[in-house]
Design a protein around this motif. Structure first.
Motif, mmCIF file in Angstrom:
data_model
loop_
_atom_site.group_PDB
_atom_site.id
_atom_site.type_symbol
_atom_site.label_atom_id
_atom_site.label_comp_id
_atom_site.label_asym_id
_atom_site.label_seq_id
_atom_site.Cartn_x
_atom_site.Cartn_y
_atom_site.Cartn_z
ATOM 1 N N LEU A 34 0.538 -1.530 0.153
ATOM 2 C CA LEU A 34 -0.072 -0.032 0.200
ATOM 3 C C LEU A 34 1.031 1.069 0.102
ATOM 4 N N GLU A 35 1.681 1.096 0.222
ATOM 5 C CA GLU A 35 3.139 2.666 0.848
ATOM 6 C C GLU A 35 3.821 2.334 -0.334
ATOM 7 N N THR A 36 3.869 1.605 -1.557
ATOM 8 C CA THR A 36 4.328 1.423 -2.226
ATOM 9 C C THR A 36 3.374 2.555 -3.694
ATOM 10 N N LEU A 37 2.316 2.098 -3.884
ATOM 11 C CA LEU A 37 0.882 1.859 -4.195
ATOM 12 C C LEU A 37 0.865 3.491 -4.560
ATOM 13 N N ALA A 38 0.842 4.336 -2.638
ATOM 14 C CA ALA A 38 0.306 5.470 -2.212
ATOM 15 C C ALA A 38 1.810 6.405 -3.511
ATOM 16 N N ILE A 39 3.625 5.796 -2.756
ATOM 17 C CA ILE A 39 3.595 6.716 -3.794
ATOM 18 C C ILE A 39 4.328 6.942 -5.016
ATOM 19 N N ILE A 40 3.446 5.509 -5.843
ATOM 20 C CA ILE A 40 3.846 4.981 -7.460
ATOM 21 C C ILE A 40 2.640 6.412 -7.389
ATOM 22 N N ALA A 41 1.090 6.179 -6.600
ATOM 23 C CA ALA A 41 0.531 7.379 -7.360
ATOM 24 C C ALA A 41 0.626 8.750 -7.358
ATOM 25 N N TYR A 42 1.018 9.044 -5.887
ATOM 26 C CA TYR A 42 1.594 10.272 -6.697
ATOM 27 C C TYR A 42 2.615 10.989 -6.722
ATOM 28 N N GLN A 43 3.804 10.054 -7.489
ATOM 29 C CA GLN A 43 4.984 10.332 -7.946
ATOM 30 C C GLN A 43 4.718 9.506 -9.310
ATOM 31 N N GLN A 44 3.992 8.570 -10.093
ATOM 32 C CA GLN A 44 4.170 8.644 -11.254
ATOM 33 C C GLN A 44 4.122 10.084 -12.211
ATOM 34 N N PRO A 45 4.880 9.080 -13.395
ATOM 35 C CA PRO A 45 5.668 7.569 -13.818
ATOM 36 C C PRO A 45 7.080 8.331 -12.663
ATOM 37 N N ARG A 95 12.469 4.592 -19.143
ATOM 38 C CA ARG A 95 12.917 6.179 -18.702
ATOM 39 C C ARG A 95 14.265 6.867 -19.435
ATOM 40 N N GLU A 96 14.680 7.636 -19.849
ATOM 41 C CA GLU A 96 15.677 7.553 -20.706
ATOM 42 C C GLU A 96 16.868 7.424 -19.445
ATOM 43 N N GLY A 97 18.291 6.676 -20.447
ATOM 44 C CA GLY A 97 18.734 6.598 -19.376
ATOM 45 C C GLY A 97 19.990 5.687 -19.146
ATOM 46 N N VAL A 98 20.478 5.480 -18.299
ATOM 47 C CA VAL A 98 21.918 4.363 -18.750
ATOM 48 C C VAL A 98 20.333 3.202 -17.789
ATOM 49 N N GLY A 99 20.521 1.578 -18.574
ATOM 50 C CA GLY A 99 19.616 1.138 -18.741
ATOM 51 C C GLY A 99 17.988 1.280 -18.409
ATOM 52 N N ARG A 100 18.108 2.411 -19.121
ATOM 53 C CA ARG A 100 16.022 2.753 -19.670
ATOM 54 C C ARG A 100 15.550 1.873 -18.910
ATOM 55 N N PRO A 101 15.209 1.991 -17.292
ATOM 56 C CA PRO A 101 14.671 1.727 -16.481
ATOM 57 C C PRO A 101 13.390 1.503 -16.542
ATOM 58 N N ILE A 102 12.297 0.702 -16.246
ATOM 59 C CA ILE A 102 11.148 0.656 -16.573
ATOM 60 C C ILE A 102 10.103 2.105 -15.348
ATOM 61 N N LEU A 103 9.779 2.585 -15.912
ATOM 62 C CA LEU A 103 9.100 2.979 -14.929
ATOM 63 C C LEU A 103 7.052 2.945 -15.194
ATOM 64 N N PHE A 104 6.755 3.270 -13.715
ATOM 65 C CA PHE A 104 5.229 2.393 -13.077
ATOM 66 C C PHE A 104 3.931 3.482 -13.744
ATOM 67 N N GLY A 105 3.173 3.462 -13.079
ATOM 68 C CA GLY A 105 2.029 4.329 -13.225
ATOM 69 C C GLY A 105 0.697 3.192 -12.366
ATOM 70 N N THR A 106 0.281 4.097 -12.179
ATOM 71 C CA THR A 106 -1.305 3.839 -11.456
ATOM 72 C C THR A 106 -2.246 3.193 -12.889
ATOM 73 N N SER A 107 -3.296 2.005 -12.912
ATOM 74 C CA SER A 107 -3.653 1.449 -14.117
ATOM 75 C C SER A 107 -5.564 1.911 -13.872
ATOM 76 N N ARG A 108 -6.362 1.715 -14.703
ATOM 77 C CA ARG A 108 -8.175 2.250 -14.894
ATOM 78 C C ARG A 108 -8.274 1.457 -13.325
ATOM 79 N N GLU A 109 -7.565 -0.192 -13.163
ATOM 80 C CA GLU A 109 -8.308 -0.583 -12.058
ATOM 81 C C GLU A 109 -8.037 -0.195 -10.554
ATOM 82 N N PHE A 110 -6.841 1.111 -10.397
ATOM 83 C CA PHE A 110 -6.230 1.320 -9.039
ATOM 84 C C PHE A 110 -7.858 2.668 -8.975
ATOM 85 N N LEU A 111 -7.914 3.428 -10.401
ATOM 86 C CA LEU A 111 -9.049 4.107 -10.194
ATOM 87 C C LEU A 111 -10.083 3.579 -9.435
ATOM 88 N N THR A 112 -10.894 2.437 -10.510
ATOM 89 C CA THR A 112 -12.071 1.537 -9.877
ATOM 90 C C THR A 112 -11.841 0.636 -8.592
#
Length: 196
Positions: free
Chosen positions: A94-105, A138-155
């Motif tokens: 839940l903490e991780t979800l909150a961080i993603i929700a506020y800081q996405q991507p 993300r652009e840059g070294v390793g091109r790490p995956i960016l996460f964001g909330t989904s439609r299911e999150f809203l539902t």
């Protein structure tokens, strides 16, 4: 350090690296041993997994090594994924979800910088529940995956858009962001209790 202990450390490092896996050079640098020794340890681990009744194996994709489940057991993993999730999410998820929700991507490394702990398992939990999704790299070294909330999150949380999230005050420092994330996932805990 004995070979058996080094093998155990390599196994632990591969497990901790999750989907990203590790290269021989990364393992060599962390363990402070030469590349040849790392390759030998990986071969021994592969042999161990192939010749004992184990549920995991080492997979190599290009130069990266991962721990993964054995394909012959896939029917059971499919059943696991099809099983309805009745358990509540952990506080870490839940903490991780909150961080993603506020800081996405946001990348997993950035999540970990905010939380101060590894977040592989929490991210995997949220992905498996379809509350977050990969939204790019993300652009840059390793091109790490960016996460964001989904439609299911809203539902799931009864929101029609991300604009309905409680606004964060401007000019917040890291501690304030963590505090707001704590409040956010506590609210989600309450919502989740009502839903269950």
């Amino acid at each position: 350090m004995k070979i058996t202990e080094l093998k155990a450390v390599v196994e632990g490092l591969l497990f901790a690296s999750g989907d990203e896996g590790m290269t021989v050079k990364q393992l060599s640098r962390i363990l402070e041993i030469n590349v040849t020794t790392v390759e030998h340890l990986l071969e021994e681990l592969k042999y161990d997994y192939d010749h004992t009744e184990r549920g995991i194996m080492i997979m190599q994709s290009h130069q990266v090594f991962h721990l993964t489940t054995k394909p012959e057991h896939s029917i059971y993993y499919k059943k696991l994924l099809e099983t309805p999730q009745t358990s509540r999410m952990s506080q870490a998820a839940l903490e991780t979800l909150a961080i993603i929700a506020y800081q996405q991507p946001i990348t997993r490394t950035e999540i970990e910088e905010i939380r101060g702990v590894k977040s592989d398992r929490s991210v995997q939990t949220l992905l498996s529940r379809s509350l977050i999704e990969e939204v790019g790299r993300r652009e840059g070294v390793g091109r790490p995956i960016l996460f964001g909330t989904s439609r299911e999150f809203l539902t799931y949380f009864g929101l029609t858009s991300l604009e309905e999230l409680p606004p964060l005050p401007e000019n917040m420092d890291q501690e304030d962001i963590e505090h707001e994330a704590d409040l956010f996932f506590e609210k989600f805990n309450e919502i989740e209790s009502d839903i269950k």
